[in-house]
Design an enzyme around this catalytic site. Sequence first.
Site, short mmCIF file in Angstrom:
data_model
loop_
_atom_site.label_atom_id
_atom_site.label_comp_id
_atom_site.label_asym_id
_atom_site.label_seq_id
_atom_site.Cartn_x
_atom_site.Cartn_y
_atom_site.Cartn_z
N ASP A 1 0.86 -1.18 0.00
CA ASP A 1 0.00 0.00 0.00
C ASP A 1 0.90 1.23 0.00
O ASP A 1 2.10 1.14 0.26
CB ASP A 1 -0.90 -0.02 1.24
CG ASP A 1 -1.99 1.03 1.17
OD1 ASP A 1 -2.20 1.60 0.08
OD2 ASP A 1 -2.61 1.30 2.21
N THR B 1 -0.18 4.71 1.40
CA THR B 1 -0.38 5.62 2.52
C THR B 1 0.08 5.00 3.83
O THR B 1 -0.40 3.93 4.23
CB THR B 1 -1.87 6.02 2.63
OG1 THR B 1 -2.29 6.57 1.39
CG2 THR B 1 -2.07 7.03 3.74
N GLU C 1 -8.69 13.16 7.33
CA GLU C 1 -9.67 14.07 7.93
C GLU C 1 -8.98 15.06 8.86
O GLU C 1 -9.39 16.23 8.97
CB GLU C 1 -10.73 13.28 8.69
CG GLU C 1 -11.61 12.43 7.78
CD GLU C 1 -12.89 11.98 8.45
OE1 GLU C 1 -12.84 11.78 9.69
OE2 GLU C 1 -13.92 11.83 7.77
N LYS D 1 -18.17 14.49 1.47
CA LYS D 1 -16.73 14.54 1.17
C LYS D 1 -16.30 13.15 0.72
O LYS D 1 -16.82 12.14 1.21
CB LYS D 1 -15.95 14.95 2.43
CG LYS D 1 -14.45 14.75 2.32
CD LYS D 1 -13.80 14.89 3.69
CE LYS D 1 -13.68 13.56 4.39
NZ LYS D 1 -14.60 13.25 5.38
N ARG E 1 -2.98 13.91 -2.90
CA ARG E 1 -4.19 13.09 -2.82
C ARG E 1 -5.39 14.03 -2.92
O ARG E 1 -5.51 14.97 -2.11
CB ARG E 1 -4.21 12.33 -1.51
CG ARG E 1 -5.35 11.34 -1.38
CD ARG E 1 -5.22 10.58 -0.07
NE ARG E 1 -6.18 9.50 0.00
CZ ARG E 1 -6.29 8.68 1.05
NH1 ARG E 1 -5.49 8.84 2.09
NH2 ARG E 1 -7.18 7.72 1.06
N ASP F 1 -5.39 5.66 -4.32
CA ASP F 1 -5.25 7.03 -4.79
C ASP F 1 -5.47 7.16 -6.29
O ASP F 1 -5.50 6.17 -7.03
CB ASP F 1 -3.86 7.57 -4.45
CG ASP F 1 -3.84 8.21 -3.06
OD1 ASP F 1 -4.93 8.52 -2.55
OD2 ASP F 1 -2.75 8.38 -2.50
N LYS G 1 -6.63 -6.56 -5.55
CA LYS G 1 -5.46 -7.13 -4.88
C LYS G 1 -5.46 -8.65 -4.99
O LYS G 1 -4.42 -9.26 -5.23
CB LYS G 1 -5.45 -6.71 -3.40
CG LYS G 1 -5.21 -5.23 -3.18
CD LYS G 1 -5.10 -4.90 -1.70
CE LYS G 1 -4.80 -3.43 -1.48
NZ LYS G 1 -4.64 -3.09 -0.04
#
Length: 1050
Positions: free
Chosen positions: A364, A366, A473, A525, A570, A634, A697
């Site tokens: 991954d 992040t 967030e 959002k 991002r 992303d 994946k």
Amino acid sequence: MSSTESEEDYLFHTLSVSATAELLSTDCDQGLSTAEAEERLKLYGPNNLGEDMGIDYKALVIHQLCNAMVLVLFVSMVISFAIRDWITGGVIAFVVGINVVIGMFQEYKASKTMNSLKSLTSPTATVLRDGKSITVESQTVVVGDICEVHVGDSVPADLRLVSASNFETDEAMLTGESLPVAKDYQAIYDREKDTPVGDRLNLAYSSSSVVKGRARGIVVRIGLDTEIGKVASSLRAKKSLISRDPAKSWLVNCWRTVYNTAGAFLGTSVGTPLHRKLSKLAVLLFLIAVVFAIVVMASQKFNVDRGVAIYAICVALSMIPSSLVVVLTITMSVGASVMVSRHVLVRRLDSLEALGAVTDICSDKTGTLTQGLMVPRQVWVPRFATISVDGKGKDTSIKAVPRLSPHEYSHNENEDVGILQDFVSDYHDAKLPEDMSPELFSQWLDTAALANVAKLHWDEEKEDWSGQGDPTELAIQMFVAHMGGRDARLQRFQHIEEYPFDSTIKRMSAIFEDTQDGSRCVYTKGAFESVLDRCKYWYGGKPDAMTPLTDKDIETILANVDSLSCGGLRVLAFAQKKLSPEDKNSVPQERSQVESDLCFLGLIGIYDPPRPESLGAVKKFHRAGINVHMLTGDFPGTAKAIAQEVGILPTNLYHYPKEVVETMVMTGSQFDKLDEQQIDELPVLPLVISRCSPQTKVRMIEALHRRGRFCAMTGDGVNDSPSLKMANVGIAMGLNGSDVAKDASDIVLSDDNFSSILNAVEEGRRMADNIQKFVLQLLAENVAQVLYLILGLAFQDEDKKSVFPLSPVEVLWIIVFTSCFPAMGLGLEKAAPDLMERPPNDSRTGIFTWEVIVDMIVYGVVMAASCMGSFTTVLYGKDAGNLARNCNDRYSSACHDVFRARSAAFATMTWCALVLAWEVVDMRRSFFRMHPDTDQPCRQFFRDIFENKFLFWSIVVGFAGAFPVVYIPVINQVVFLHKAIGYEWGIAIGFTVAFWIGAELWKFAKRVYFKGQWKAQDPERDLEKNAIRDPFEAYSTSTTMLTDSNLKNL
């Protein structure tokens, strides 16, 4: 109330929340006190399914006695006593005892180590104690605790739900139902009706995973009293070595029972794959030992007397590397301990064996390749401004480019675009240019602050913002806090409803009511494509007017998304919708209805800086022949930029053919549209897959497996568990990973750092390398002893009985005492300097490669020849070669020559075994030049010798130990059946040196043979081989001349 009473007398799904709390003497708002929780823990016991973290000493003894190697020793001991060879039988019994004691001690240490690792990886739970929310180990949760669970958590116990928000759990483990179950904490069921477990919607069950929302509940049952505990109890009761399958015949059940019992006794069906493989090797060696014993008896025409029986025992014992399993146990426990210090927690020992064979790593982005420290960098509000953020904490600087979008600004050649250097002050002081509408930005700030569940506060010590919640967030809240008015917004707006973030749709929404005018609004959002798909309007068409979104408008938005993502940002989108007066008193329940006809407000670009060590780790993986793939959620531009920054993607993509470049970077939807045949026909598998779903994946792992690759997969979410289980090595995140992901993984990264995967692979390779070394050392000695003793059948005395060139006790001494401790030292050897430049280990052959097998035979033959040379030189050189009579039983003056020859051969065999331990430290490099590139070869040689102190002193003591064994009276002649010697020491030393020279010559031949094959192939170079065209070919002279020639022909 006891746990049993709660199980039998109370049906908690039929009780209200208040009745449950009163029954269990708890407070839903304050929880239990710490003292009460400790008292209940003592009363009810730990919250587990009966897993005993203690050590079963009886099982340790049985495990040491029940294996094929000890079985050979035991049979030999019984035969020795049966033929009244009390000395040999007593020595063998002593060796068995020593082997069991050492094995028990080492397995005890290994068990303690693994138990400590289990405690490090044990799941946690969030509970209320003394009114405060704290995190505790799940096994310390008690009945009456108030427990909080969120997305990704594993429910620690059976809960009676007190409150819930869009709460769904996966109960497939318990009910078999594949779909998540939506819970209803307000439901109360009729006590008179038999409500099935799966229909009790006001309960959340232990071991189920939270897939959506959050909830709070009262712990009503723990451990084996839970629903999953009942299943575990029934399965445990059914687990037996005895087969009672009613569908099978009596004969088949008997065969299965015998097979299971024998497999458990010999260790061929229990333990890790490597343990099972070595146990099968032990069984094979046992059978070979029996065959050789028969060969010995056949050579005497089956005229078996006491001497022949002893010789057969001697040959059988020479086949048994009795310390092999003990050394393996030590090596694996030490490897697991070392990994802890390198931020890797081992959950399954199988993974230690598998890490050395990894060829591909799917990671991954992040928090793994990047720092996970999300910081806002750019905000775009259409027709208002592009806002940029620099610095952090008190040094944060916020500027704005009026009216221009990021795409327009990046393509604007005008140097003076009117940048507002102090945008925050201008905004609050109403000093913005007239054509900038503050209302547009205010709506964006409202959405950014309210469609957000993170909690933020200013940390005076750090002089920066700090908080709890999702890093993305928190970054958004940070920007809102820098702009001011965050607290005022939270006071002005009242929360009505929330639709949590869902990984399948990649967005979240919240409904708030404005306390000033009573209006209600939906604030949304999420990922830009997910939000944009639900939008119908925006403010980008006319000033201060909401206009419908057209296809051209969407292209404009996407162009700005590209501009932001190409900088490695991002990108998230924001939207809102004012509810009509009719909807004010009845909030729509359907999420799709709430999140429809939204108005697009703008974008934010958040930067997650790569970890400084990621680039170096990726390069090291490439040098080790390991491909690194980034699978991220992303946007493609963001993923590509970060991948190039950390070295996963080459920066010179123009150097590669178009079809290869298109394959290197794909979106999840593009990859998922391909069938298996199309994926297999790709020139290379994607190095970067953006917008990746959990199913993507899984398909990636399947594609790697079809290409014969051995892969590791990282994951942190609930939906990652299928890919973690399917991967050869599943790697979960320890800091931000869910309990479900950790439970599905093989290893856990305690720091979520990509470079820790490099540590794990390096340690896995080191451990596999060391196992190869001591297995080679021990088995080569066995080969040498067997060859030597079989050849010794040719030495027949006056009665035509074979005289053994090594006595049984000498064989045991070399196998157990001389070889065991150097083998342990080899297991502790540090990683070779070029370890991470070698190709990955072959997962199919494991440690028994052809190189190891050939080495074992060669070293065994050279060692046997050296010992035979020493024995015959003493026996026939100076002396007359008198083999006398009964020299296998006792010493007599006639056996003088035989006993002295045995001493010389014993010393030679002992020293050759110790020299071999040093030689296999590096299987190809010379013992005298393990670091050929050093500028100080002499000093480096002594540094290499002393570096592994355990190995050094084991060999030194082993060398010195040969002398007292030869010279101590009674022991030498009666027990070892050899005699004190003089000049023979020189012969033993000479043939030991000859063996050493032979080993060095063999390694030199290997270096010549393997020249150019030592290092792994760099995946980047493999990609360059696919670059079938020169990118500058069109501009070369030859190409121009060829083109002109073709034109003339036309």
